[in-house]
Design a protein around this motif. Structure first.
Motif: not given
Length: 1250
Positions: A938-955
């Motif tokens: 959850a936090w790794l996605f929001k901090d490191h990946y949400m703005n780098y290609g995985l923006s479509k996903a919701r946790v």
């Protein structure tokens, strides 16, 4: 400059803004449209101005007649038919089709019209031609003034028996096939517009594209006294028009015939035409030539097969036509004159537009649906002025429908005018297009594109509905094709399976024969004809079917003192068991004999001697356990015997297989039917479950219908509000029309209920709505952020599949420790069954149970955090699973949990999973992580990946047990878009926790379910008898007997209490111990299956087991291990399943127990309270959930609580067996599968994306 498009009396400069609204600049044109006047009494008619699609003589309207024309309602423009004799006969010209076929050459050397192919594989059916009934009493003046009076009028004289009003090119006929060829709809190829020639003798008589469908010349020469019409006019449709001349009453009929017979008569140039197969649909491309020959006119050639745009079957009729050769000559002249007029019209339009600087114009100027359109481009004013090829590419209705590409041809107009022909479908409201050279040079109207408005065309919303209907038909077609492909594949699979089964049966029969031959061979070697002083057979030579006498010396063996002697015999190594019996008779001394009939096909006789008949003998002489064997001397089998025997074995195998397959098929059909019925009932309960707040009338909402939404304010935050506003949309708020306008709800007879009426579109699969106190908002009731949703049935639109990725550290059955593994597998399967795409990412432990992984193989590897991570792929329970194996050895520990560095291991795995998604370009809709081990996602996605290609996903984060990793869980809830736990009551129990309390707005409880395929007593291979709710008593009785036998318990009719649990403090260990004693005290039996991760607890239960097995060995068994097959047998064989947990987030044990008809006895906590309703206390609570009471429960965590529930359960078993059996049936019919939870999770996923 913008292209000038003269549409409906004005020249239009079209532009479009972002909202698709159009603006127009209007300039007064210099060219007037057609005017229609009246004819005088002499029927002088100004010729048609080519306003319509094709040329016709006399009037420009299409004239269609049929066998039932007299019954049709007159049109406004009807002209009364004059009375009088019919005119002399004529023959019609034929229209040139837009195709590649060449016209046949006539003997006079006439040129056939040529055309260029225009394909339109996507265009729909063309509109039918205008239908006009002529006969109002007056003819009409039809004239055209291109800026000035042309001053040309043509008089058509009405002379008795000599007037002909015929459309030489049959312009009224609309050919569906031709229409499809007029517009090229291609992806790659480009086709040309036809440039047909009308029938003429010189090039200057040729007409432009929109003027004609080329004619064939008819040469009429008078010769003799009659008319001879020979040959056939084959396979062509019929169009006829009756035009009765007012002065003489002559009638001329325009005919095309399909399969006609033309008979010569003797009367004054008359002939009769018998129509056998009139279809009345189209004109065909043909040549008709007249020859002088004796007494008549010869019409040869064939009218080739075409189709019509207006199907109209006529009856069998016979018509009489007069033939006047002078009329044909007149018709040719008339066509030339009309062609010249049309040329002049286009010349004037070309000059006018060129003078204004307009690079293009269309004709007719008012574009209407269902007509042909000529489009002209002045190349010299275009960016294509230096290009040799000019093409047009476009589509209809804002580039949304029927793309086409058409090649333009150079015209004969003055100037550099090029043209093409298009057909305007009836569904069009706009034509959008650009010009290009076929490669890379475009004229796109200064990047605004060209468009032509279609006057009177379909509306935008009506077109949307049309597209939906078209899409629905396409989906139906695709579904039918898919079903047919699947059916064929299934047939092929079945045929292949049948062939394989047949070969397998043949091979098995062959192996059986070979085995028997070898066995027989060994027995023949051992067999004898007699045994000295023991037995012998008389006569020495015998065969199958013979009566023989067997002698036995009683003194030779253990039967020396027997009072009776019996033979128990068979043949061929006891193939059919004991088939020979008989009592011996005393002969002399110690010898006894018996007469027996040798069985047919017997090769070896097998027998033993006994002191009584079968089942009553005590002492045997069986030749020291070798039995006695004798050869049948005259029955040694030959090849034919073995062939017959092999065939017999094969046929028996085939029959056994057939019966087995039929039983399996019937069982599978019943299982599927029951699952479908259960799902339907669950959906209905799902709809009714919120009836205390909102419901619809009718309950099942159908697409395209009108429904009433009824809302109960008394049970919501809007209670007492003076107004309630209804806000609705569809397809999870993504419908193309957007949300509906807020609607004030209307009062009903019940003061607490309000209602709103909604029209449901066709292209929806779900209704979405919320309620508010004011039109502009205020307080909302949005179901705690989830919104209200009602499924819609029968819609054209289907729910688009979501892509859900589960990141988890457990998965049943390959890596299971507790309920988490079951839930990951079962939830994933249930959502996948709803049509969504589900993947699971799991660590590749070195202790994985890979026997349950299908197609397991290495896929790829990637690097992250300084280590290589190998990726393995396989299928588990039908799910795609990606196993990550970091080469740093973090998961080579021989266990799932229990390492000192577990947090480091699972944090690394969470980060590696996100890196895997990123490096492989995945764009999932939902990332679903479970419990503390995958909480870092959850936090790794929001901090490191949400703005780098995985923006479509919701946790989405699910808490399965708050007992472990509270810190990680709290952080994951804070970062997730939605958080859940596994029951409503457990969600309330943990809502005060500091990790949860700040996030209650996104925290929801959703019950777990069980996998009804894994836990299914009707198909369970671990129990002795398959059963359902219909035979639950018999099924459970058989299971109980099998359980007692397996565990060594006394086979007796006693209440049996089962416990299947992990032995931990959470599960209420002290209550389990007390329940064992209480059950034994009530003379019941107890079976416990489970183990403890805590050695002290495990050793404590080992000691307890030794004591109980010694004191109550026939009534209690403690199996302190994990045994999957045994657990199935306990669920089926137990009468009650006890779950006395101190806390239980959800619990699956009680759900599985009810699936097998065992009654749960539980403590009221967490999911146990949400799923078990006490038969004595919870009737209302169960009814609110559309359920019936289903078990026994208690509140406290002490011995008294256990006694209260357990004693009531056991007493029911002893005292009211009928009630108990009914309860077993009830719990089996309740649906505790993932049917309902899967729907709840899908709502949660959509809410996360809202």
């Amino acid at each position: 400059m913008d292209a000038v498009l003269p549409v409906q009396r004005f020249i239009c400069y079209g532009t479009r803004n972002s909202s698709e609204r159009r603006t127009f600049s209007v300039a007064k044109p210099s060219v007037e449209l057609f005017s229609i006047g009246r004819a005088n009494s002499s029927s002088r008619v100004t010729l048609s101005s080519w306003r319509k699609d094709c040329v016709s003589i006399g009037v420009s309207n299409h004239i269609i007649a049929s066998a039932d024309f007299s019954r049709r309602k007159p049109r406004k423009d009807q002209i009364q038919k004059p009375k009088g004799p019919a005119p002399k006969g004529f023959m019609p010209k034929s229209r040139v089709g837009a195709s590649t076929q060449k016209n046949e050459k006539s003997n006079t050397g006439d040129k056939g019209g040529s055309s260029t192919v225009i394909s339109d594989e996507h265009s729909g059916p063309r509109e039918k031609p205008t239908e006009t009934k002529v006969g109002s009493g007056e003819d009409g003046d039809i004239e055209y003034a291109p800026g000035k009076e042309l001053g040309r009028r043509v008089e058509i004289e009405n002379e008795a028996d000599r007037t002909i009003l015929t459309n030489q090119i049959l312009g009224a006929v609309r050919n569906e096939t031709e229409e499809k060829e007029r517009i090229a709809v291609t992806d790659n190829g480009v086709t040309e517009t036809p440039t047909p020639e009308i029938f003429a003798q010189s090039e200057e008589d040729e007409k432009p594209i929109a003027e004609t469908c080329a004619e064939r010349e008819i040469g009429d020469e008078v010769g003799g006294s009659g008319t001879l019409i020979d040959e056939h006019i084959t396979k062509t449709e019929v169009v006829k028009s009756d035009i009765e001349d007012e002065a003489e009453g002559t009638t001329s009929m325009r005919l095309l015939f399909t399969d006609v017979k033309i008979n010569e008569t003797e009367e004054d140039g008359r002939f009769s035409v018998v129509i056998k197969k009139p279809i009345a649909e189209t004109c065909a491309e043909t040549e008709i030539e007249d020859e002088v020959g004796g007494s008549g006119t010869l019409i040869d050639e064939h009218i080739t097969k075409t189709e019509m745009g207006k199907p109209e079957l006529l009856d069998h009729h016979e018509y009489s036509l007069h033939h006047e050769p002078e009329m044909d000559e007149y018709s040719v002249k008339k066509l030339k004159l009309d062609a010249e007029m049309h040329r002049q019209v286009l010349e004037d339009l070309g000059k006018e537009n060129f003078s204004r600087g307009n690079k293009m114009f269309v004709y007719p100027q008012v574009v209407k649906p269902g007509q042909d359109l000529e489009l002209f481009l002045n190349r010299s004013l275009s960016t294509l002025k230096d290009e040799t090829d000019v093409l047009l590419t476009g589509a209809f209705n804002d580039w949304r429908w029927k793309h086409f590409t058409v090649k333009l041809n150079k015209t004969h107009l003055n100037g550099d005018w090029w043209s093409c022909q298009l057909y305007v479908p009836k569904e069009a409201y706009n034509i959008d297009f650009v010009f290009f050279n076929g490669r890379d040079v475009y004229d796109n109207n200064d990047e605004k594109d060209f468009f032509i408005h279609v006057e009177g065309g379909i509306g935008v919303f009506a077109f949307e509905d049309f597209l939906l209907e078209e899409k629905r038909r396409e989906l139906e077609r695709l579904a039918e094709e898919k079903a047919e492909r699947e059916r064929q594949l299934e047939e092929e699979r079945q045929e292949e399976a049948k062939r394989a089964a047949k070969e397998a049966d043949k091979a098995q029969a062959r192996m059986e024969i070979e085995k028997r031959q070898e066995t027989l061979h060994q027995f023949v070697k051992k067999a004898v004809r007699s045994s000295d002083n023991v037995w012998h057979i008389e006569p020495n030579e015998f065969k199958g079917g013979d009566l023989v006498r067997l002698y036995y010396n009683r003194a030779s063996g253990p039967l020396v003192h027997a009072n009776e002697l019996w033979i128990h015999g068979g043949h061929n190594n006891w193939k059919d068991g004991v088939s020979i019996t008989g009592r011996f008779v005393h002969s002399k001394r110690n010898w006894w004999y018996v007469d027996v009939v040798v069985p047919d096909q017997a090769v070896i006789l097998d027998w033993v001697f006994a002191d009584g008949p079968p089942k009553n003998a005590c002492i045997y002489d069986n030749n020291h356990s070798q039995d006695f064997h004798a050869i049948v001397p005259m029955s040694i089998p030959g090849e034919l015997y073995w062939v017959e025997e092999e065939n017999r074995i094969y046929n028996k195998l085939r029959e056994d297989r057939r019966l087995k397959e039929e039983a399996m098929h019937a069982k599978a059909e019943r299982t599927a039917r029951v699952k479908s019925e259960t799902r339907s009932r669950t959906i209905k309960k799902f709809l009714l479950s919120q009836k205390h707040i909102v419901y619809t009338e009718p309950v099942n909402v159908q697409a395209g219908s009108t429904v009433t939404v009824v809302y109960n304010t008394a049970n919501t935050v809007l209670k007492g509000k003076p107004e309630v506003w209804f806000r609705c949309s569809f397809n999870h708020w993504t419908h193309r029309n957007g949300p509906l306008p807020p609607q004030k709800m209307l009062p009903t007879d019940d003061a607490s209920l309000v209602k709103a009426i909604v029209k449901v579109p066709l292209d929806v699969h779900v209704m979405d709505f919320v309620f508010s106190e004011r039109q502009d908002g205020g307080i909302y009731d949005n179901k705690n952020g989830m919104d209200y949703h009602i499924p819609v049935f029968g819609g054209d639109a289907k729910e688009p599949p979501m892509h859900i990725v589960h990141v988890a550290v457990e998965m049943a059955p390959i890596a299971k420790v507790g309920g988490l593994g079951d839930i990951v597998t079962s939830l994933s399967r249930a959502v996948q069954d709803l049509g969504h795409n589900v993947d699971v990412i799991l660590p590749k432990y070195d202790c994985l149970n890979l026997s349950n992984v299908e197609d397991f193989h290495f896929s790829s590897s990637y690097h992250w955090s300084g280590t290589e991570i190998k990726v393995w792929i396989g299928k588990v329970e039908g799910l795609s699973v990606y196993f990550l194996e970091p080469q740093n050895g973090l998961f080579w520990a021989g266990c799932i949990y229990g390492c000192r560095n577990d947090m480091e291991r699972f944090s690394f795995f969470s980060h590696a999973a996100l890196e895997f998604l990123l490096q492989n370009g995945w764009t999932p809709d939902i990332l679903h992580c479970h419990d503390w081990p995958s909480a870092p996602v959850a936090w790794l996605f929001k901090d490191h990946y949400m703005n780098y290609g995985l923006s479509k996903a919701r946790v989405v984060f699910t808490i399965h047990n708050f007992e472990f990793g509270a810190g990680f869980i709290g952080k994951a809830i804070a970062y997730s878009d939605k958080a859940t736990t596994v029951s409503h009551t457990y969600a309330k129990e943990v809502s005060g926790n500091p990790a949860v309390a700040p996030h209650l707005h996104k925290f929801h409880g959703i019950l777990n379910g069980i996998d009804q395929d894994i836990w299914d007593p009707y198909n369970d291979t671990f129990i002795p008898v398959s059963y359902s709710s219909e035979n639950v008593v018999e099924g459970k009785r058989a299971a109980k007997e099998a359980l007692q036998q397996r565990l060594g318990l006394k086979k007796t009719e006693l209440p049996l209490v089962g416990m299947i649990t992990r032995l931990t403090a959470q599960k209420g260990i002290h209550l389990i111990k007390h329940a064992i004693g209480q059950t034994l005290e009530r003379n019941g039996q107890v079976v416990l299956l489970g183990s403890s991760p805590d050695p002290r607890i495990q050793n404590d239960f080992v000691s307890l087991a030794k004591h109980l097995h010694f004191t109550h060995g026939d009534r209690v068994r403690l199996c302190l291990t994990y045994d999957e097959p045994l657990s199935h047998l306990i669920y089926a064989g137990a009468d009650f399943i006890l779950v006395p947990s101190i806390f239980e987030p959800c619990g699956l044990t009680q759900l599985i127990a009810m699936r097998y008809g065992s009654i749960p006895v539980v403590r009221k906590t967490g999911g146990l309270y949400d799923t078990v309703f006490d038969v004595d206390h919870d009737s209302e609570r169960a009814q609110a959930q559309s359920l019936e009471p289903n078990g026994f429960s208690f509140d406290g965590a002490d011995n008294a609580g256990v006694n209260y529930a357990l004693n009531r359960a056991i007493s029911t078993w002893y005292d009211d067996r009928d009630r108990f059996n009914t309860l077993c049936k009830t719990v089996m019919e309740q649906d505790w599968s993932w049917n309902r939870p899967a729907l709840d999770y899908m709502e949660l996923y959509h809410a996360a994306h809202k």
